[in-house]
Design an enzyme around this catalytic site. Sequence first.
Site, PDB file in Angstrom:
ATOM      1  N   THR A  16       0.839  -1.212   0.000  1.00 44.96           N
ATOM      2  CA  THR A  16       0.000   0.000   0.000  1.00 44.96           C
ATOM      3  C   THR A  16       0.869   1.255   0.000  1.00 44.96           C
ATOM      4  O   THR A  16       0.471   2.279  -0.562  1.00 44.96           O
ATOM      5  CB  THR A  16      -0.988   0.032   1.190  1.00 44.96           C
ATOM      6  OG1 THR A  16      -0.259   0.102   2.400  1.00 44.96           O
ATOM      7  CG2 THR A  16      -1.903  -1.176   1.185  1.00 44.96           C
ATOM      8  N   ILE A  96      16.519  -7.222   6.837  1.00 43.46           N
ATOM      9  CA  ILE A  96      17.525  -6.279   7.348  1.00 43.46           C
ATOM     10  C   ILE A  96      18.685  -6.227   6.350  1.00 43.46           C
ATOM     11  O   ILE A  96      19.098  -7.249   5.799  1.00 43.46           O
ATOM     12  CB  ILE A  96      18.033  -6.747   8.744  1.00 43.46           C
ATOM     13  CG1 ILE A  96      16.891  -6.775   9.761  1.00 43.46           C
ATOM     14  CG2 ILE A  96      19.202  -5.897   9.219  1.00 43.46           C
ATOM     15  CD1 ILE A  96      16.525  -5.456  10.424  1.00 43.46           C
ATOM     16  N   HIS A 113       8.466   3.664   8.968  1.00 46.93           N
ATOM     17  CA  HIS A 113       8.226   2.794  10.128  1.00 46.93           C
ATOM     18  C   HIS A 113       6.919   3.231  10.801  1.00 46.93           C
ATOM     19  O   HIS A 113       6.693   4.422  11.002  1.00 46.93           O
ATOM     20  CB  HIS A 113       9.399   2.892  11.113  1.00 46.93           C
ATOM     21  CG  HIS A 113       9.228   1.976  12.271  1.00 46.93           C
ATOM     22  ND1 HIS A 113       9.438   0.612  12.180  1.00 46.93           N
ATOM     23  CD2 HIS A 113       8.791   2.206  13.536  1.00 46.93           C
ATOM     24  CE1 HIS A 113       9.153   0.055  13.343  1.00 46.93           C
ATOM     25  NE2 HIS A 113       8.763   1.001  14.177  1.00 46.93           N
ATOM     26  N   GLU A 151      23.268   1.926   9.893  1.00 45.33           N
ATOM     27  CA  GLU A 151      23.558   0.550  10.330  1.00 45.33           C
ATOM     28  C   GLU A 151      22.732   0.123  11.551  1.00 45.33           C
ATOM     29  O   GLU A 151      22.685  -1.061  11.873  1.00 45.33           O
ATOM     30  CB  GLU A 151      25.073   0.391  10.567  1.00 45.33           C
ATOM     31  CG  GLU A 151      25.674   1.153  11.723  1.00 45.33           C
ATOM     32  CD  GLU A 151      25.774   2.662  11.515  1.00 45.33           C
ATOM     33  OE1 GLU A 151      25.492   3.147  10.394  1.00 45.33           O
ATOM     34  OE2 GLU A 151      26.125   3.349  12.486  1.00 45.33           O
TER      35      GLU A 151
HETATM   36  C1  GAR Z   1       3.699  -0.649   6.738  1.00 45.68           C
HETATM   37  O1  GAR Z   1       2.883  -0.357   7.838  1.00 45.68           O
HETATM   38  C2  GAR Z   1       5.131  -0.264   7.043  1.00 45.68           C
HETATM   39  O2  GAR Z   1       5.250   0.899   7.794  1.00 45.68           O
HETATM   40  C3  GAR Z   1       5.580  -1.445   7.839  1.00 45.68           C
HETATM   41  O3  GAR Z   1       5.016  -2.554   7.165  1.00 45.68           O
HETATM   42  C4  GAR Z   1       3.803  -2.154   6.537  1.00 45.68           C
HETATM   43  C5  GAR Z   1       3.863  -2.535   5.066  1.00 45.68           C
HETATM   44  O4  GAR Z   1       2.635  -2.314   4.424  1.00 45.68           O
HETATM   45  N1  GAR Z   1       7.008  -1.518   7.899  1.00 45.68           N
HETATM   46  C6  GAR Z   1       7.668  -1.944   8.988  1.00 45.68           C
HETATM   47  O5  GAR Z   1       7.119  -2.367   9.975  1.00 45.68           O
HETATM   48  C7  GAR Z   1       9.175  -1.861   8.876  1.00 45.68           C
HETATM   49  N2  GAR Z   1       9.789  -1.958  10.166  1.00 45.68           N
HETATM   50  P1  GAR Z   1       2.528  -2.183   2.843  1.00 45.68           P
HETATM   51  O6  GAR Z   1       3.230  -3.396   2.224  1.00 45.68           O
HETATM   52  O7  GAR Z   1       1.043  -2.197   2.596  1.00 45.68           O
HETATM   53  O8  GAR Z   1       3.171  -0.885   2.428  1.00 45.68           O
END
Ligand code: GAR
Length: 202
Positions: A16, A96, A113, A151
């Site tokens: 998304t 990562i 994030h 990092e």
């Molecule tokens: C989003 O909420 C993003 O912020 C999170 O994963 C989701 C992906 O949704 N990312 C993390 O947690 C990274 N640490 P999407 O595939 O619908 O964009």
Amino acid sequence: MLKKAKIAVLVSGGGTNLQALIDAQNSGLIKSGEICLVLSSRGDAYALERAQKAGIDGKVVSKKELGTQEAFESLLLQYLNEYQIDLIVLAGFMSILSENFIKCYEKRILNVHPSLIPSFCGQGFYGLRVHQAALDYGVKVTGATVHFVNEIPDGGEIILQKAVDILEGDTPEILQKRVMEQAEWLLLPQATEMVSALLIEE
Ligand code: GAR
């Protein structure tokens, strides 16, 4: 001087946030950069279909299939070099990246994030787990952060943040949706344009 920064979006899931970037490019909000490539760590990520529908090249780079972090990052770098990518946007990318990889794109990797860093971030905090942790703690406000990647997991310089209220009866799923709608989908395109504009000025 570059005409437009060439952007690669790295994804692992629904995409998304990738869609928000594509929409922002189509509406002209992102004008200093162009999404040229989508790299997915999973073959079944719906994000790949979004890329295809938008006419953007998509490739799968699976650590599981490649076996080692070295082989995984070497294939990522191969694609990034092939497309002469200037800026990498991590949009729900669940792998990562090593210090060596990050050094190749210093101040040229962004991540979104789903919390207000430094809360609920770092190793093990991703996707719904972040929202579950915020609800478990009982905070009344959460949000999203876009930051440069260094990092330290979720430890790089913050570019944009936006707060989102937590409401009575929220589940991780309900909260995730509100944080996406009210924060992530706005901040990520905005930060991508800001950094792309800086890169083409260089
Ligand atoms: C989003 O909420 C993003 O912020 C999170 O994963 C989701 C992906 O949704 N990312 C993390 O947690 C990274 N640490 P999407 O595939 O619908 O964009």
